[in-house]
Design a protein around this motif. Structure first.
Motif, PDB file in Angstrom:
ATOM      1  N   VAL A 168      -3.889   3.425  -8.118  1.00  0.00           N
ATOM      2  CA  VAL A 168      -2.477   3.170  -8.416  1.00  0.00           C
ATOM      3  C   VAL A 168      -2.183   1.678  -8.328  1.00  0.00           C
ATOM      4  CG1 VAL A 168      -0.116   3.508  -7.581  1.00  0.00           C
ATOM      5  CG2 VAL A 168      -1.680   5.456  -7.720  1.00  0.00           C
ATOM      6  N   LEU A 169      -2.681   1.018  -7.302  1.00  0.00           N
ATOM      7  CA  LEU A 169      -2.449  -0.410  -7.135  1.00  0.00           C
ATOM      8  C   LEU A 169      -3.047  -1.218  -8.288  1.00  0.00           C
ATOM      9  CD1 LEU A 169      -3.073  -0.686  -3.312  1.00  0.00           C
ATOM     10  CD2 LEU A 169      -1.059  -1.591  -4.469  1.00  0.00           C
ATOM     11  N   THR A 170      -4.265  -0.881  -8.673  1.00  0.00           N
ATOM     12  CA  THR A 170      -4.935  -1.608  -9.756  1.00  0.00           C
ATOM     13  C   THR A 170      -4.233  -1.398 -11.088  1.00  0.00           C
ATOM     14  OG1 THR A 170      -7.043  -1.341  -8.591  1.00  0.00           O
ATOM     15  CG2 THR A 170      -7.149  -1.988 -10.914  1.00  0.00           C
ATOM     16  N   ASP A 171      -3.774  -0.173 -11.322  1.00  0.00           N
ATOM     17  CA  ASP A 171      -3.125   0.144 -12.596  1.00  0.00           C
ATOM     18  C   ASP A 171      -1.710  -0.409 -12.684  1.00  0.00           C
ATOM     19  OD1 ASP A 171      -5.399   1.479 -13.340  1.00  0.00           O
ATOM     20  OD2 ASP A 171      -4.585   3.497 -12.993  1.00  0.00           O
ATOM     21  N   ASP A 172      -0.967  -0.371 -11.575  1.00  0.00           N
ATOM     22  CA  ASP A 172       0.458  -0.696 -11.626  1.00  0.00           C
ATOM     23  C   ASP A 172       0.810  -2.079 -11.077  1.00  0.00           C
ATOM     24  OD1 ASP A 172       1.312   1.799 -12.781  1.00  0.00           O
ATOM     25  OD2 ASP A 172       0.892   2.725 -10.849  1.00  0.00           O
ATOM     26  N   ALA A 173      -0.117  -2.725 -10.383  1.00  0.00           N
ATOM     27  CA  ALA A 173       0.139  -4.088  -9.886  1.00  0.00           C
ATOM     28  C   ALA A 173      -1.087  -4.970 -10.141  1.00  0.00           C
ATOM     29  CB  ALA A 173       0.483  -4.061  -8.407  1.00  0.00           C
ATOM     30  N   PRO A 174      -1.530  -5.060 -11.399  1.00  0.00           N
ATOM     31  CA  PRO A 174      -2.767  -5.799 -11.685  1.00  0.00           C
ATOM     32  C   PRO A 174      -2.664  -7.299 -11.425  1.00  0.00           C
ATOM     33  CG  PRO A 174      -1.670  -5.188 -13.730  1.00  0.00           C
ATOM     34  CD  PRO A 174      -0.953  -4.460 -12.623  1.00  0.00           C
ATOM     35  N   VAL A 175      -1.492  -7.904 -11.592  1.00  0.00           N
ATOM     36  CA  VAL A 175      -1.352  -9.338 -11.328  1.00  0.00           C
ATOM     37  C   VAL A 175      -1.616  -9.627  -9.854  1.00  0.00           C
ATOM     38  CG1 VAL A 175       0.254 -11.285 -11.290  1.00  0.00           C
ATOM     39  CG2 VAL A 175       0.244  -9.723 -13.244  1.00  0.00           C
ATOM     40  N   VAL A 176      -1.048  -8.784  -8.993  1.00  0.00           N
ATOM     41  CA  VAL A 176      -1.224  -8.955  -7.558  1.00  0.00           C
ATOM     42  C   VAL A 176      -2.659  -8.657  -7.144  1.00  0.00           C
ATOM     43  CG1 VAL A 176      -0.581  -8.031  -5.297  1.00  0.00           C
ATOM     44  CG2 VAL A 176       1.195  -8.517  -6.994  1.00  0.00           C
ATOM     45  N   VAL A 177      -3.170  -7.503  -7.520  1.00  0.00           N
ATOM     46  CA  VAL A 177      -4.510  -7.079  -7.107  1.00  0.00           C
ATOM     47  C   VAL A 177      -5.581  -8.018  -7.649  1.00  0.00           C
ATOM     48  CG1 VAL A 177      -6.232  -5.243  -7.337  1.00  0.00           C
ATOM     49  CG2 VAL A 177      -3.860  -4.667  -6.806  1.00  0.00           C
ATOM     50  N   GLY A 178      -5.405  -8.472  -8.887  1.00  0.00           N
ATOM     51  CA  GLY A 178      -6.423  -9.309  -9.512  1.00  0.00           C
ATOM     52  C   GLY A 178      -6.574 -10.679  -8.895  1.00  0.00           C
ATOM     53  N   PRO A 213      -9.061   6.286  -2.383  1.00  0.00           N
ATOM     54  CA  PRO A 213      -9.392   5.961  -3.779  1.00  0.00           C
ATOM     55  C   PRO A 213      -8.190   6.079  -4.706  1.00  0.00           C
ATOM     56  CG  PRO A 213     -11.144   7.258  -2.809  1.00  0.00           C
ATOM     57  CD  PRO A 213     -10.029   7.242  -1.800  1.00  0.00           C
ATOM     58  N   ALA A 214      -7.351   7.092  -4.463  1.00  0.00           N
ATOM     59  CA  ALA A 214      -6.178   7.283  -5.315  1.00  0.00           C
ATOM     60  C   ALA A 214      -5.200   6.115  -5.173  1.00  0.00           C
ATOM     61  CB  ALA A 214      -5.482   8.596  -4.963  1.00  0.00           C
ATOM     62  N   SER A 215      -4.998   5.640  -3.947  1.00  0.00           N
ATOM     63  CA  SER A 215      -4.095   4.515  -3.716  1.00  0.00           C
ATOM     64  C   SER A 215      -4.617   3.246  -4.380  1.00  0.00           C
ATOM     65  CB  SER A 215      -3.918   4.267  -2.213  1.00  0.00           C
ATOM     66  OG  SER A 215      -3.255   5.357  -1.604  1.00  0.00           O
ATOM     67  N   ARG A 216      -5.929   3.045  -4.316  1.00  0.00           N
ATOM     68  CA  ARG A 216      -6.517   1.867  -4.956  1.00  0.00           C
ATOM     69  C   ARG A 216      -6.310   1.908  -6.470  1.00  0.00           C
ATOM     70  NH1 ARG A 216     -12.316   2.331  -1.895  1.00  0.00           N
ATOM     71  NH2 ARG A 216     -11.579   1.933   0.243  1.00  0.00           N
ATOM     72  N   GLY A 229       0.798  -1.223   0.000  1.00  0.00           N
ATOM     73  CA  GLY A 229       0.000   0.000   0.000  1.00  0.00           C
ATOM     74  C   GLY A 229       0.826   1.266   0.000  1.00  0.00           C
ATOM     75  N   SER A 230       2.052   1.207   0.506  1.00  0.00           N
ATOM     76  CA  SER A 230       2.886   2.410   0.571  1.00  0.00           C
ATOM     77  C   SER A 230       3.839   2.543  -0.618  1.00  0.00           C
ATOM     78  CB  SER A 230       3.704   2.403   1.865  1.00  0.00           C
ATOM     79  OG  SER A 230       4.572   1.272   1.904  1.00  0.00           O
ATOM     80  N   ALA A 231       3.866   1.551  -1.490  1.00  0.00           N
ATOM     81  CA  ALA A 231       4.790   1.574  -2.627  1.00  0.00           C
ATOM     82  C   ALA A 231       4.322   2.544  -3.701  1.00  0.00           C
ATOM     83  CB  ALA A 231       4.931   0.171  -3.216  1.00  0.00           C
ATOM     84  N   VAL A 258      -7.054  -8.713   4.077  1.00  0.00           N
ATOM     85  CA  VAL A 258      -6.992  -7.991   2.796  1.00  0.00           C
ATOM     86  C   VAL A 258      -8.178  -7.050   2.658  1.00  0.00           C
ATOM     87  CG1 VAL A 258      -7.104  -8.242   0.288  1.00  0.00           C
ATOM     88  CG2 VAL A 258      -5.673  -9.794   1.629  1.00  0.00           C
ATOM     89  N   SER A 259      -9.371  -7.515   3.010  1.00  0.00           N
ATOM     90  CA  SER A 259     -10.571  -6.685   2.892  1.00  0.00           C
ATOM     91  C   SER A 259     -10.476  -5.429   3.756  1.00  0.00           C
ATOM     92  CB  SER A 259     -11.802  -7.507   3.280  1.00  0.00           C
ATOM     93  OG  SER A 259     -12.977  -6.748   3.168  1.00  0.00           O
ATOM     94  N   ALA A 260     -10.006  -5.614   4.990  1.00  0.00           N
ATOM     95  CA  ALA A 260      -9.864  -4.462   5.885  1.00  0.00           C
ATOM     96  C   ALA A 260      -8.805  -3.501   5.368  1.00  0.00           C
ATOM     97  CB  ALA A 260      -9.507  -4.939   7.288  1.00  0.00           C
ATOM     98  N   TRP A 261      -7.700  -4.028   4.866  1.00  0.00           N
ATOM     99  CA  TRP A 261      -6.627  -3.204   4.305  1.00  0.00           C
ATOM    100  C   TRP A 261      -7.125  -2.410   3.103  1.00  0.00           C
ATOM    101  CZ3 TRP A 261      -4.535  -4.537  -0.641  1.00  0.00           C
ATOM    102  CH2 TRP A 261      -3.460  -3.741  -1.062  1.00  0.00           C
ATOM    103  N   TRP A 262      -7.810  -3.077   2.196  1.00  0.00           N
ATOM    104  CA  TRP A 262      -8.305  -2.395   0.998  1.00  0.00           C
ATOM    105  C   TRP A 262      -9.310  -1.305   1.371  1.00  0.00           C
ATOM    106  CZ3 TRP A 262      -6.677  -2.572  -3.941  1.00  0.00           C
ATOM    107  CH2 TRP A 262      -7.488  -1.971  -4.911  1.00  0.00           C
ATOM    108  N   GLY A 263     -10.156  -1.601   2.347  1.00  0.00           N
ATOM    109  CA  GLY A 263     -11.148  -0.618   2.777  1.00  0.00           C
ATOM    110  C   GLY A 263     -10.526   0.622   3.386  1.00  0.00           C
ATOM    111  N   GLY A 264      -9.305   0.504   3.914  1.00  0.00           N
ATOM    112  CA  GLY A 264      -8.640   1.650   4.531  1.00  0.00           C
ATOM    113  C   GLY A 264      -7.814   2.482   3.582  1.00  0.00           C
ATOM    114  N   LEU A 265      -7.681   2.049   2.332  1.00  0.00           N
ATOM    115  CA  LEU A 265      -6.901   2.800   1.346  1.00  0.00           C
ATOM    116  C   LEU A 265      -7.713   3.954   0.773  1.00  0.00           C
ATOM    117  CD1 LEU A 265      -5.325  -0.161  -0.684  1.00  0.00           C
ATOM    118  CD2 LEU A 265      -4.163   1.279   1.005  1.00  0.00           C
TER     119      LEU A 265
END
Length: 456
Positions: free
Chosen positions: A119-129, A114-117, A75-77, A105-112
């Motif tokens: 970035v994660l979806t766009d730049d780490a899609p293999v992991v997030v997906g 919108p901008a962080s989410r 989340g901080s990357a 994971v659900s609690a972590w994602w809920g605390g991010l």
């Protein structure tokens, strides 16, 4: 007996609606280190480019972290680190094989933010997906991006190209079809994939369909997804008689989320145990994104998939509202009471001339009376239930989920909370005195025109 049955299945022709494929293209059967029998999750590199040394250093904290610390580092990357991490086999393997719990994971994602989410979806899609606990619309977007990128690679190996082509074909949307979600895409080895028909995030009834032996993403994902579509349509038709659920509509997950055995290893339970671990994570992931409004969750498992499901549901790590087993070769579970399933909601069905059902090859046959499951009536051609006799009885090992069969209709009724309409004791008068028989009319079961087929 089971060896003979497997030979028959391997020699037969695959058809849409079968839940077990009778053959696998040899080029597609490639072992995956993470799914090797008897091994703990193995960290290895998937078939994607490894980042250069200069880009590798920023991902070291992620490569060696686990659990909550792994999520916090993710989340901080920044974008550059995430892109390198997504191409690093160690990080991708953590996401797919040894992830934090779906609740975490659900609690972590809920605390991010919108901008962080984004970035994660766009730049780490293999992991997030592939992270259970991330919302399914997000996973769908991430996995479709990965699919598009890898389909564009003209130098992809033949087996990988076949796999990607099957996934693309599975996602084709016809006018009037419910939306499909690509919720798992693992292109390592022979691959893993899961496609939802309907929205798992909002449906009142969610069914997870688990296949048996001889299934690969590259060989059968399109047919398997089509079968899930048939289950979806049957369930949707029954909405007016469905029991109340927390949500709207239905969703069916075509879950090819584990490596199934081939002809060389179908006698082993090793892949069933590995598959059970993955199934536990999948089921918990569904519940974790639905906190406060959980769906009615059921598993529909065929053949070796039923063995896998029983291992998962006897582990003490997850639970479901119903379990329907079709053509089961059994397991070490000796009674329905050992399964974390709502009492009275374990069902088992065997078709005419199914050479696998009833063998008890892997232990206790769940169709035995002593097991305590409700037995579906899939072999008799007549009875007091007029609506029931409109459906064709399934035949053989691969006929259970074909449109027009009594088995598909039973599966759908169970999924929408109406197992009371399919339990054998409600249908036949064993004592000849009229006791225990529920009189029903065709409209109770909402028979569709396409279900009115002549018997074989």
């Amino acid at each position: 007996m089971l060896i003979f049955a497997a030979a028959l299945l391997a020699a037969s022709l695959h058809s849409s609606g079968a839940v077990e494929a009778p053959g696998v293209p040899a080029a597609v059967v490639v072992s995956t280190a993470a799914d090797q029998p008897g091994a703990a999750p193995v960290r290895h590199t998937p078939p994607v480019p490894t980042p250069a040394v200069a880009d590798h250093a920023p991902v070291e904290p992620l490569a060696h972290a686990t659990g909550r610390s792994w999520l916090e580092a993710l989340g901080s990357a920044g974008p550059g680190t995430l892109q390198a991490a997504d191409a690093d086999g160690r990080i991708a393997t953590t996401a797919m094989d040894d992830p934090p719990s779906s609740a975490l994971v659900s609690a972590w994602w809920g605390g991010l933010t919108p901008a962080s989410r984004t970035v994660l979806t766009d730049d780490a899609p293999v992991v997030v997906g592939n992270l259970d606990g991330v919302p399914y619309d997000v996973r769908d977007a991430a996995n479709r991006a990965v699919l598009a990128e890898r389909l564009a690679d003209r130098d992809a190996p033949t087996a990988l190209a076949a796999m990607l082509g099957q996934v693309r074909k599975s996602l084709v949307q016809q006018p009037g079809d419910p939306r499909k979600y690509l919720v798992t895409l693992d292109t390592r080895g022979s691959g893993r994939c899961a496609i939802s028909i309907g929205d798992i995030g909002s449906a009142g009834d969610v069914s997870v369909v688990v296949p048996g032996i001889f299934f690969t993403v590259g060989g059968q994902m399109a047919d398997f997804t089509a079968t899930a579509g048939d289950v979806y349509r049957e369930q949707a038709t029954l909405a007016p008689v469905a029991a109340p659920a927390d949500g709207e509509g239905v969703a069916v997950l075509a879950w090819m989320g584990y490596r199934t055995p081939g002809i060389s290893d179908f006698m082993s339970l090793d892949l069933a145990h590995l598959g059970a671990d993955r199934l536990v994570r999948t089921l918990d992931g569904i519940r974790s994104v639905r906190t406060g409004h959980e769906p009615r969750l059921g598993v529909v498992a065929h053949s070796y998939g039923s063995t896998t499901a029983m291992i998962a549901l006897s582990s003490g790590r997850t639970h479901v509202d119903s379990l329907t087993m079709l053509g089961s070769p059994g397991s070490a579970v000796t009674s329905a009471g050992q399964l974390a399933v709502t009492p009275g909601e374990v069902y088992v069905g065997s078709a005419h001339w199914d050479p696998v059902a009833g063998t008890g090859f892997f232990g206790t046959d769940p169709g035995r009376a002593s097991f305590g499951a409700a037995t579906l009536d899939l072999v008799r051609g007549s009875g007091p239930d007029a609506a029931r006799d409109l459906f064709r009885q399934p035949f053989g090992h691969n006929d259970y989920l074909k449109p027009g069969t009594a088995s598909l209709h039973d599966v759908a009724l169970i999924a929408v909370g109406r197992g009371d309409l399919v339990r054998e004791g409600h249908r036949h008068d064993r004592d000849g005195d009229g006791s225990g028989v529920v009189q029903a009319t065709p409209d109770m079961y909402l028979v569709r025109p396409q279900d009115l087929q002549p018997r074989d």
